[in-house]
Design a protein around this motif. Structure first.
Motif, PDB file in Angstrom:
ATOM      1  N   VAL A 120       0.870  -1.179   0.000  1.00  0.00           N
ATOM      2  CA  VAL A 120       0.000   0.000   0.000  1.00  0.00           C
ATOM      3  C   VAL A 120       0.904   1.225   0.000  1.00  0.00           C
ATOM      4  CG1 VAL A 120      -1.617   1.367   1.384  1.00  0.00           C
ATOM      5  CG2 VAL A 120      -1.933  -1.096   1.194  1.00  0.00           C
ATOM      6  N   ARG A 121       0.616   2.166  -0.901  1.00  0.00           N
ATOM      7  CA  ARG A 121       1.329   3.450  -0.946  1.00  0.00           C
ATOM      8  C   ARG A 121       0.283   4.553  -0.921  1.00  0.00           C
ATOM      9  NH1 ARG A 121       5.161   5.315  -4.720  1.00  0.00           N
ATOM     10  NH2 ARG A 121       3.501   5.076  -6.216  1.00  0.00           N
ATOM     11  N   ILE A 122       0.437   5.470   0.026  1.00  0.00           N
ATOM     12  CA  ILE A 122      -0.526   6.548   0.229  1.00  0.00           C
ATOM     13  C   ILE A 122       0.210   7.884   0.224  1.00  0.00           C
ATOM     14  CG2 ILE A 122      -2.112   7.579   1.905  1.00  0.00           C
ATOM     15  CD1 ILE A 122      -2.582   4.694   2.962  1.00  0.00           C
ATOM     16  N   LEU A 123      -0.330   8.854  -0.507  1.00  0.00           N
ATOM     17  CA  LEU A 123       0.146  10.228  -0.415  1.00  0.00           C
ATOM     18  C   LEU A 123      -0.646  10.893   0.698  1.00  0.00           C
ATOM     19  CD1 LEU A 123       1.683  12.745  -1.404  1.00  0.00           C
ATOM     20  CD2 LEU A 123      -0.213  13.133  -2.996  1.00  0.00           C
ATOM     21  N   ALA A 124       0.059  11.383   1.728  1.00  0.00           N
ATOM     22  CA  ALA A 124      -0.570  12.046   2.871  1.00  0.00           C
ATOM     23  C   ALA A 124      -0.137  13.508   2.873  1.00  0.00           C
ATOM     24  CB  ALA A 124      -0.148  11.366   4.170  1.00  0.00           C
ATOM     25  N   VAL A 125      -1.111  14.426   2.790  1.00  0.00           N
ATOM     26  CA  VAL A 125      -0.812  15.855   2.771  1.00  0.00           C
ATOM     27  C   VAL A 125      -1.513  16.496   3.965  1.00  0.00           C
ATOM     28  CG1 VAL A 125      -0.903  18.004   1.459  1.00  0.00           C
ATOM     29  CG2 VAL A 125      -0.645  15.815   0.245  1.00  0.00           C
ATOM     30  N   TYR A 126      -0.692  16.951   4.934  1.00  0.00           N
ATOM     31  CA  TYR A 126      -1.194  17.583   6.143  1.00  0.00           C
ATOM     32  C   TYR A 126      -1.276  19.093   5.933  1.00  0.00           C
ATOM     33  CZ  TYR A 126       0.107  13.143   8.291  1.00  0.00           C
ATOM     34  OH  TYR A 126       0.228  11.809   8.603  1.00  0.00           O
ATOM     35  N   MET A 127      -2.432  19.709   6.188  1.00  0.00           N
ATOM     36  CA  MET A 127      -2.604  21.157   6.158  1.00  0.00           C
ATOM     37  C   MET A 127      -2.348  21.631   7.577  1.00  0.00           C
ATOM     38  SD  MET A 127      -4.005  19.918   3.378  1.00  0.00           S
ATOM     39  CE  MET A 127      -5.507  19.090   3.776  1.00  0.00           C
ATOM     40  N   SER A 128      -1.112  21.979   7.848  1.00  0.00           N
ATOM     41  CA  SER A 128      -0.619  22.108   9.203  1.00  0.00           C
ATOM     42  C   SER A 128      -0.208  23.536   9.543  1.00  0.00           C
ATOM     43  CB  SER A 128       0.580  21.153   9.353  1.00  0.00           C
ATOM     44  OG  SER A 128       0.942  21.010  10.688  1.00  0.00           O
ATOM     45  N   ALA A 129       0.533  23.646  10.631  1.00  0.00           N
ATOM     46  CA  ALA A 129       1.149  24.892  11.070  1.00  0.00           C
ATOM     47  C   ALA A 129       2.451  24.532  11.763  1.00  0.00           C
ATOM     48  CB  ALA A 129       0.236  25.664  12.032  1.00  0.00           C
ATOM     49  N   VAL A 130       3.419  25.419  11.702  1.00  0.00           N
ATOM     50  CA  VAL A 130       4.685  25.165  12.356  1.00  0.00           C
ATOM     51  C   VAL A 130       4.424  24.871  13.836  1.00  0.00           C
ATOM     52  CG1 VAL A 130       6.901  26.183  13.015  1.00  0.00           C
ATOM     53  CG2 VAL A 130       5.971  26.579  10.720  1.00  0.00           C
ATOM     54  N   GLY A 131       4.919  23.739  14.315  1.00  0.00           N
ATOM     55  CA  GLY A 131       4.739  23.343  15.702  1.00  0.00           C
ATOM     56  C   GLY A 131       3.516  22.504  15.985  1.00  0.00           C
ATOM     57  N   ALA A 132       2.591  22.416  15.034  1.00  0.00           N
ATOM     58  CA  ALA A 132       1.381  21.593  15.236  1.00  0.00           C
ATOM     59  C   ALA A 132       1.734  20.120  15.102  1.00  0.00           C
ATOM     60  CB  ALA A 132       0.306  21.988  14.234  1.00  0.00           C
ATOM     61  N   LYS A 133       0.979  19.265  15.789  1.00  0.00           N
ATOM     62  CA  LYS A 133       1.197  17.823  15.705  1.00  0.00           C
ATOM     63  C   LYS A 133       0.324  17.245  14.585  1.00  0.00           C
ATOM     64  CE  LYS A 133       2.773  17.011  20.299  1.00  0.00           C
ATOM     65  NZ  LYS A 133       3.858  16.130  20.512  1.00  0.00           N
ATOM     66  N   ASP A 134       0.980  16.688  13.578  1.00  0.00           N
ATOM     67  CA  ASP A 134       0.252  16.067  12.472  1.00  0.00           C
ATOM     68  C   ASP A 134      -0.343  14.730  12.875  1.00  0.00           C
ATOM     69  OD1 ASP A 134       1.042  18.233  10.930  1.00  0.00           O
ATOM     70  OD2 ASP A 134       2.665  17.156   9.949  1.00  0.00           O
ATOM     71  N   VAL A 135       0.448  13.946  13.600  1.00  0.00           N
ATOM     72  CA  VAL A 135       0.029  12.606  14.058  1.00  0.00           C
ATOM     73  C   VAL A 135       0.173  12.569  15.573  1.00  0.00           C
ATOM     74  CG1 VAL A 135       0.467  10.136  13.942  1.00  0.00           C
ATOM     75  CG2 VAL A 135       0.782  11.551  11.898  1.00  0.00           C
ATOM     76  N   ILE A 136      -0.916  12.179  16.254  1.00  0.00           N
ATOM     77  CA  ILE A 136      -0.924  12.113  17.715  1.00  0.00           C
ATOM     78  C   ILE A 136      -1.192  10.666  18.129  1.00  0.00           C
ATOM     79  CG2 ILE A 136      -2.026  12.972  19.815  1.00  0.00           C
ATOM     80  CD1 ILE A 136      -2.970  15.410  18.060  1.00  0.00           C
ATOM     81  N   PRO A 137      -0.181   9.957  18.663  1.00  0.00           N
ATOM     82  CA  PRO A 137      -0.401   8.573  19.097  1.00  0.00           C
ATOM     83  C   PRO A 137      -1.484   8.510  20.187  1.00  0.00           C
ATOM     84  CG  PRO A 137       1.942   9.084  19.049  1.00  0.00           C
ATOM     85  CD  PRO A 137       1.202  10.378  18.866  1.00  0.00           C
ATOM     86  N   ALA A 138      -2.322   7.474  20.130  1.00  0.00           N
ATOM     87  CA  ALA A 138      -3.371   7.288  21.147  1.00  0.00           C
ATOM     88  C   ALA A 138      -2.719   6.915  22.470  1.00  0.00           C
ATOM     89  CB  ALA A 138      -4.345   6.226  20.709  1.00  0.00           C
ATOM     90  N   GLN A 139      -3.318   7.362  23.558  1.00  0.00           N
ATOM     91  CA  GLN A 139      -2.790   7.063  24.900  1.00  0.00           C
ATOM     92  C   GLN A 139      -3.333   5.756  25.401  1.00  0.00           C
ATOM     93  OE1 GLN A 139      -0.415   8.989  26.301  1.00  0.00           O
ATOM     94  NE2 GLN A 139      -0.495  10.152  24.410  1.00  0.00           N
TER      95      GLN A 139
END
Length: 139
Positions: A120-139
């Protein structure tokens, strides 16, 4: 005869409201136009920080899965190859195939899984901000 003159910005804004996203003859194929994530959440952009776009290729080998996570920013996904199944906490599973595109869930934890024998190959484009967390692991 009286001529009505609109400021350029007003004319442009009116044109955006009534015109299709692409002009006739523009060499592009629309992939997605939405204001909601795949699970129905409103798309919300980071409220602070300098805007930043992060694009990456996500590869999931046969039988592998991602960690359980969520996203702190909107994520546009385009499946380039293969078939990925995403398990959403409280929302079941959805399977996406090559050529599918969507905005991923933000506040619903989920994991991607490759349940097939191929890559599987996926293009992932995050509309982010400097310092923002793109991926947050579940607790």
């Amino acid at each position: 005869m009286m001529h009505l003159r609109l400021p350029t910005a007003a004319f442009f804004a009116i044109g955006l409201m009534s015109a299709p996203a692409l002009a006739d003859g523009y060499p592009a194929t629309p992939l997605l136009s939405t204001a909601k994530t795949i699970v129905g959440e409103d798309i919300v952009y980071p409220a602070s920080g300098q805007p930043q776009v992060n694009a990456m290729m996500v590869n999931i080998a046969p039988g592998e899965k991602t960690e359980l996570h969520s996203h702190g920013v909107p994520l546009f996904v385009y499946v380039l190859e293969g078939e990925v199944t995403v398990e959403y906490t409280g929302h079941g599973q959805k399977t996406f195939k090559q050529g599918d595109s969507f905005v991923e869930a933000m506040n619903v934890t989920h994991r991607g899984m490759n349940l097939t024998d191929g890559p599987v190959r996926i293009l992932a484009v995050y509309m982010s901000a400097v310092g923002a967390k793109d991926v947050i692991p579940a607790q």
